[in-house]
Design an enzyme around this catalytic site. Structure first.
Site, PDB file in Angstrom:
ATOM      1  N   GLU A 100      27.040 -34.503   1.522  1.00  0.00           N
ATOM      2  CA  GLU A 100      28.348 -33.927   0.315  1.00  0.00           C
ATOM      3  C   GLU A 100      27.892 -32.666   0.588  1.00  0.00           C
ATOM      4  OE1 GLU A 100      26.668 -36.049  -3.098  1.00  0.00           O
ATOM      5  OE2 GLU A 100      27.815 -37.678  -1.966  1.00  0.00           O
ATOM      6  N   CYS A 113      18.775 -33.685  25.707  1.00  0.00           N
ATOM      7  CA  CYS A 113      18.366 -32.738  26.920  1.00  0.00           C
ATOM      8  C   CYS A 113      16.950 -32.971  26.956  1.00  0.00           C
ATOM      9  CB  CYS A 113      18.621 -31.450  26.270  1.00  0.00           C
ATOM     10  SG  CYS A 113      19.977 -30.413  26.983  1.00  0.00           S
ATOM     11  N   CYS A 120       7.040 -24.513  33.861  1.00  0.00           N
ATOM     12  CA  CYS A 120       8.442 -24.210  35.464  1.00  0.00           C
ATOM     13  C   CYS A 120       7.959 -23.238  36.386  1.00  0.00           C
ATOM     14  CB  CYS A 120       9.782 -24.314  34.358  1.00  0.00           C
ATOM     15  SG  CYS A 120      10.532 -24.130  35.912  1.00  0.00           S
ATOM     16  N   CYS A 124      12.195 -18.082  36.391  1.00  0.00           N
ATOM     17  CA  CYS A 124      13.844 -17.126  35.803  1.00  0.00           C
ATOM     18  C   CYS A 124      13.804 -16.363  34.830  1.00  0.00           C
ATOM     19  CB  CYS A 124      14.698 -18.482  35.280  1.00  0.00           C
ATOM     20  SG  CYS A 124      15.319 -19.626  36.410  1.00  0.00           S
ATOM     21  N   CYS A 127      14.210 -17.147  30.612  1.00  0.00           N
ATOM     22  CA  CYS A 127      13.865 -18.086  30.394  1.00  0.00           C
ATOM     23  C   CYS A 127      12.160 -18.329  29.535  1.00  0.00           C
ATOM     24  CB  CYS A 127      13.350 -18.750  30.871  1.00  0.00           C
ATOM     25  SG  CYS A 127      12.271 -20.816  30.841  1.00  0.00           S
ATOM     26  N   GLY A 170      11.238 -27.281  32.858  1.00  0.00           N
ATOM     27  CA  GLY A 170      11.186 -27.591  34.286  1.00  0.00           C
ATOM     28  C   GLY A 170      12.501 -28.023  35.225  1.00  0.00           C
ATOM     29  N   GLU A 171      11.644 -27.173  36.270  1.00  0.00           N
ATOM     30  CA  GLU A 171      12.956 -27.751  36.974  1.00  0.00           C
ATOM     31  C   GLU A 171      13.014 -29.043  38.025  1.00  0.00           C
ATOM     32  OE1 GLU A 171      15.258 -26.736  38.949  1.00  0.00           O
ATOM     33  OE2 GLU A 171      15.442 -28.476  39.535  1.00  0.00           O
ATOM     34  N   SER A 202      20.042 -31.308  36.052  1.00  0.00           N
ATOM     35  CA  SER A 202      20.352 -29.886  35.743  1.00  0.00           C
ATOM     36  C   SER A 202      19.170 -29.315  36.580  1.00  0.00           C
ATOM     37  CB  SER A 202      20.667 -29.894  34.831  1.00  0.00           C
ATOM     38  OG  SER A 202      21.015 -28.404  34.814  1.00  0.00           O
ATOM     39  N   SER A 225      22.581 -24.240  38.126  1.00  0.00           N
ATOM     40  CA  SER A 225      22.555 -23.407  36.911  1.00  0.00           C
ATOM     41  C   SER A 225      22.558 -21.959  38.646  1.00  0.00           C
ATOM     42  CB  SER A 225      20.867 -23.095  36.866  1.00  0.00           C
ATOM     43  OG  SER A 225      21.211 -24.170  35.748  1.00  0.00           O
ATOM     44  N   LEU A 226      23.937 -21.754  38.706  1.00  0.00           N
ATOM     45  CA  LEU A 226      24.331 -20.587  39.110  1.00  0.00           C
ATOM     46  C   LEU A 226      24.228 -19.309  38.871  1.00  0.00           C
ATOM     47  CD1 LEU A 226      25.320 -20.291  42.441  1.00  0.00           C
ATOM     48  CD2 LEU A 226      27.259 -20.043  41.317  1.00  0.00           C
ATOM     49  N   HIS A 227      24.495 -18.633  37.474  1.00  0.00           N
ATOM     50  CA  HIS A 227      24.369 -17.911  37.034  1.00  0.00           C
ATOM     51  C   HIS A 227      24.553 -16.346  37.710  1.00  0.00           C
ATOM     52  CE1 HIS A 227      22.393 -20.582  34.275  1.00  0.00           C
ATOM     53  NE2 HIS A 227      21.237 -20.608  34.206  1.00  0.00           N
ATOM     54  N   ASN A 301      21.880 -16.065  24.945  1.00  0.00           N
ATOM     55  CA  ASN A 301      21.337 -16.049  23.475  1.00  0.00           C
ATOM     56  C   ASN A 301      19.838 -15.229  23.356  1.00  0.00           C
ATOM     57  OD1 ASN A 301      22.222 -17.551  22.213  1.00  0.00           O
ATOM     58  ND2 ASN A 301      20.929 -19.390  22.303  1.00  0.00           N
ATOM     59  N   CYS A 344      15.671 -22.775  26.263  1.00  0.00           N
ATOM     60  CA  CYS A 344      14.889 -23.711  26.833  1.00  0.00           C
ATOM     61  C   CYS A 344      13.664 -23.137  26.721  1.00  0.00           C
ATOM     62  CB  CYS A 344      15.768 -22.660  28.270  1.00  0.00           C
ATOM     63  SG  CYS A 344      14.040 -23.740  29.632  1.00  0.00           S
TER      64      CYS A 344
END
Ligand code: SF4
Length: 356
Positions: A100, A113, A120, A124, A127, A170-171, A202, A225-227, A301, A344
């Site tokens: 409601e 996920c 990791c 990156c 991250c 992690g990878e 991924s 994950s090209l980026h 983000n 992440c």
């Protein structure tokens, strides 16, 4: 580390536990009824339960925090027997039902996920997980339990299919053997019965491991994950790019066996003034030429301490329109769970700092 009950495939358990039909019963309890204690397994004899308790630990993790976003995203922090923690995120995709007050209470489609490592090695720069460095690989069982615990905690029926994306902390391809074992257990019809076609790996792009994975022909989906579209910027964002450059990744992807109904997903984290211009969009189109690809543009983000900025909506749309005009399927990812810092590694960071 001692193997737990969640680290075994059904075939392995059938060899170890006699009579072997008991193995299937145990599997059933673990993955269809989400039992987390041997005491819950009503049809297992007492003496077998005692031996299982001694030889196959079942109490391997606990949920130590759950953060819930207004869009229904839930972020779980798991703690394992050695005190280490990793996170998993539940995303609600379609068919949302609201209470409601407008809070989402149920969803017809779920994506989990899942983490593959504590910390990791990839490093990156955008991250938070990377900032804590690498701690250890998760075992196959520790990957599997993220899924069974999430299903249990959200009352998701055993026959309800969910999508799995190995893109938490992690990878995944850096923990290759454990990942493959987990996928086997997760996809087993007597286990969690989640088809490999619903499982996406991924990766930040370890090209040699993409090739190795391709040779196994498991039927899993691939997300890269090209980026960035040039090695200079990509190495700045993902230092491991120095070892596995863009060309090597694209070549590995071209040889990867993908279901003809599916596409290889290329994740592109759009960062203001870094990779958000039309020149980058054009390079991306050329790079993906010959690949059955789909591009997912993700808003960066911002988090505390970062110098990178979120692009404007207009910039994102202009980038997307360019790709679409060139015939490349392209979506902009809704920023799910933005109010619980779903990027992440961020929940773990808060937990460790005692801020949550
Ligand atoms: S973004 Fe993923 S691959 Fe990169 S450092 Fe973070 S956890 Fe590792």
């Amino acid at each position: 580390m001692k193997k737990t009950i969640y680290d075994y495939s059904l075939e392995e358990l059938q060899e170890k536990i006699k009579p072997s039909f008991r193995a299937k019963q145990i599997y059933n309890w673990l993955y269809k009824k989400y039992a987390t204690k041997y005491d819950e397994m009503k049809n297992i004899p007492k003496d077998l339960k005692l031996s299982l308790t001694e030889n196959y630990p079942i109490d391997i993790c606990k949920i130590i925090s759950i953060e819930k976003s207004s869009d229904g995203t839930k972020k779980y922090l798991f703690q394992y027997a050695d005190g280490k923690t990793a996170e998993a995120v539940l995303l609600l995709m379609k068919g949302k039902q609201k209470d409601e007050e407008g809070n989402i209470i149920k969803s017809e489609k779920y994506t989990f996920c899942v983490s593959s490592q504590v910390g990791c090695k990839v490093g990156c720069t955008f991250c938070l997980t990377a900032k804590g460095g690498f701690v250890r690989n998760l075992t196959a069982g520790e990957i599997v339990t993220q899924i069974s615990y999430l299903k249990k905690d959200n009352n998701i029926a055993e026959n309800k299919s969910v999508n799995i994306v190995y893109m938490g902390m992690g990878e995944p391809l850096d923990n290759f053997e454990n990942l493959i074992k987990a996928i086997k257990i997760i996809s087993d019809l007597d286990g969690l019965a989640i088809s490999t076609r619903r499982q996406t790996i991924s990766t930040s792009g370890i090209s040699t491991k993409i090739e190795k994975l391709g040779k196994l022909d498991l039927g899993v989906q691939l997300a890269i994950s090209l980026h960035a579209v040039d090695d200079g910027l990509r190495s700045e964002l993902i230092p491991m790019n120095k070892a596995y450059n863009i060309r090597s990744i694209i070549d590995a992807v071209k040889n990867f066996p993908i279901d003809t109904r599916k596409k290889v997903m290329f994740e592109y984290l759009v960062i203001k003034d870094k990779n958000d211009d039309i020149k980058s969009a054009d390079k991306l189109v050329k790079l993906l030429n010959g690949i059955d690809a789909k591009v997912n543009l993700i808003f960066f983000n911002p988090f505390e301490g970062t110098t990178y900025e979120r692009p404007s909506k207009n910039t994102m749309m202009r980038f997307q329109e360019y790709l679409l005009a060139k015939g490349v399927i392209c979506t902009i990812r809704e920023s799910k769970g933005i109010d619980i810092s779903a990027a992440c590694g961020q929940l773990k960071e808060k937990e460790q700092n005692g801020n949550s």
